[in-house]
Design an enzyme around this catalytic site. Structure first.
Site, PDB file in Angstrom:
ATOM      1  CG  HIS A   1       2.091   8.599  -3.037  1.00 22.68           C
ATOM      2  ND1 HIS A   1       2.321   7.610  -3.972  1.00 22.68           N
ATOM      3  CD2 HIS A   1       2.361   8.050  -1.834  1.00 22.68           C
ATOM      4  CE1 HIS A   1       2.718   6.517  -3.372  1.00 22.68           C
ATOM      5  NE2 HIS A   1       2.752   6.741  -2.068  1.00 22.68           N
TER       6      HIS A   1
ATOM      7  CD  GLU B   1       3.699   4.044   3.537  1.00 25.31           C
ATOM      8  OE1 GLU B   1       3.273   4.060   4.719  1.00 25.31           O
ATOM      9  OE2 GLU B   1       2.975   3.824   2.547  1.00 25.31           O
TER      10      GLU B   1
ATOM     11  CG  HIS C   1       3.463   8.459   1.991  1.00 27.99           C
ATOM     12  ND1 HIS C   1       4.167   8.263   0.828  1.00 27.99           N
ATOM     13  CD2 HIS C   1       3.927   9.635   2.513  1.00 27.99           C
ATOM     14  CE1 HIS C   1       5.026   9.256   0.650  1.00 27.99           C
ATOM     15  NE2 HIS C   1       4.896  10.097   1.660  1.00 27.99           N
TER      16      HIS C   1
END
Length: 379
Positions: A134, A237, A307
């Protein structure tokens, strides 16, 4: 009598038998007749094809024209029965029989497998896998431990996502997987606004039967112009536990630089009440193998927006990295990485460059052809 003529006679009798048998079944059991011979009713015509200057027939065609009755449908049509090549005349061996509509090719003709491997061309099973970390989030900007806290992108992060989209604008995308966190979903959506195919990413809601029903699309044409997006918490994440929301520099001053580095970069040591990279890898790789890899095997081109740590875990699996190699792997925000899945193997192709360039490490022959088709279609 010549041998080729005798062969023609035998095949003619054979197909006449099946034709008459289908008519008989039609009178007694229409459903069985449909399954047996598609219920072709009409005149029989046969013709013989020859191989160049030879006298022996290479194939025989028997056509049935007239009324076609199939699964409740009655209409004027025709059915062609063809006996294929490689007929052994003296041994009375015939090739395959297949049914063909003169106007429309049959989807699944019956055929005899060729013994010559050169006759069986393998279909390309090459598919693209795009990984994108991202863009910059609001807590990246503030140098805070983010983990599983759900924060959006900054303006810079939006720009990074758009730039990532430009880099992959010539690469096919059939499905998108993201984490359940907004910064990954924003990145995926913004990136796809730049894709030249202009398909619309649609987030699937499978959390309840009502959610499925309420988000259903009733236009087949609209579905063709959409890309399904699956959000999965397994791609989140890694959870940083008690460090989430803390400033990274202040945390280093408080616990010591070496301790914080160990929490952040070791493979199997988690922060207080958080996940280690090893724990993150267990869920992310398991999800990839069970849900994403089958899509690639089925011929789908896939993009994953996730992530740093969940993607490091997946790359560890794709590139067969050791636990020591993966801890030194750094992924930049908003930079896509391309893999090719072919013959059960993942091949890293690097990061596509600007959309005006082909990118020697990014493109394969198939992707280059896809881009050429886009140029022809859109220009």
């Amino acid at each position: 009598m010549y041998v080729d003529g005798f062969t023609l006679f035998l095949v003619f009798v054979r197909h006449l038998y099946w034709f008459l048998w289908s008519v008989l079944l039609m009178c007694c059991n229409p459903k069985m007749a449909v399954a047996t011979f598609q219920n072709a009713v009409g005149a029989i015509h046969c013709c013989q094809r020859y191989d160049g200057g030879g006298s022996a027939a290479k194939s025989l065609s028997v056509s049935f024209s007239g009324r076609l009755v199939s699964k409740g449908f009655v209409g004027e049509s025709g059915l062609l029965m063809e006996v294929s090549d490689s007929v052994a005349f003296r041994g009375r061996k015939f090739g395959a029989v297949r049914a063909m509509n003169p106007q429309t090719p049959v989807a699944s003709p019956v055929s005899v497998p060729s013994k010559n491997p050169n006759d069986q061309r393998k279909k390309s099973n090459e598919t693209a896998l795009i990984l994108i970390r991202h863009g910059e989030s609001l807590w990246n900007e503030k140098n805070l431990f983010t983990g599983c806290v759900d924060v959006p992108l900054t303006q810079k992060g939006v720009e990074e996502a758009i730039e990532a989209g430009k880099r992959i604008s010539n690469i096919p995308v059939d499905m998108i997987f993201t984490s359940s966190l907004i910064r990954a979903q924003m990145t995926a959506m913004l990136a796809m606004t730049q894709h030249r195919r202009k398909k619309v990413p649609i987030i699937l809601h499978n959390e309840s039967e009502q959610a499925k029903a309420w988000s259903q699309i009733f236009s087949e044409e609209t579905k063709k112009q959409s890309i399904p997006v699956v959000a999965a918490w397994q791609l989140n994440e890694r959870m940083y536990g008690e460090l989430q929301g803390l400033n990274k520099q202040e945390t280093a001053d408080r616990f010591g630089k070496e301790q914080v580095h160990e929490w952040r970069r070791s493979y199997d040591i988690p922060p207080p009440n958080g996940e280690s990279l090893e724990m993150c890898a267990e869920r992310a790789v398991a999800y990839f193998r069970e849900n994403i890899e089958p899509q690639l095997q089925a011929g789908k081109h896939v993009m994953i927006a996730a992530h740093g740590n969940s993607l490091r875990s997946i790359i560890m699996y794709l590139d067969k990295l050791t636990s020591q190699e993966v801890i030194s792997l750094e992924l930049s925000t908003g930079i896509p990485m391309l893999y090719i899945f072919k013959e059960g193997r993942f091949i890293r192709r690097g990061s596509p460059v600007a959309p005006s360039e082909a990118g020697v490490y990014a493109y394969t022959k198939n992707l280059a052809l896809y881009r050429q088709k886009l140029d022809e279609m859109l220009n």
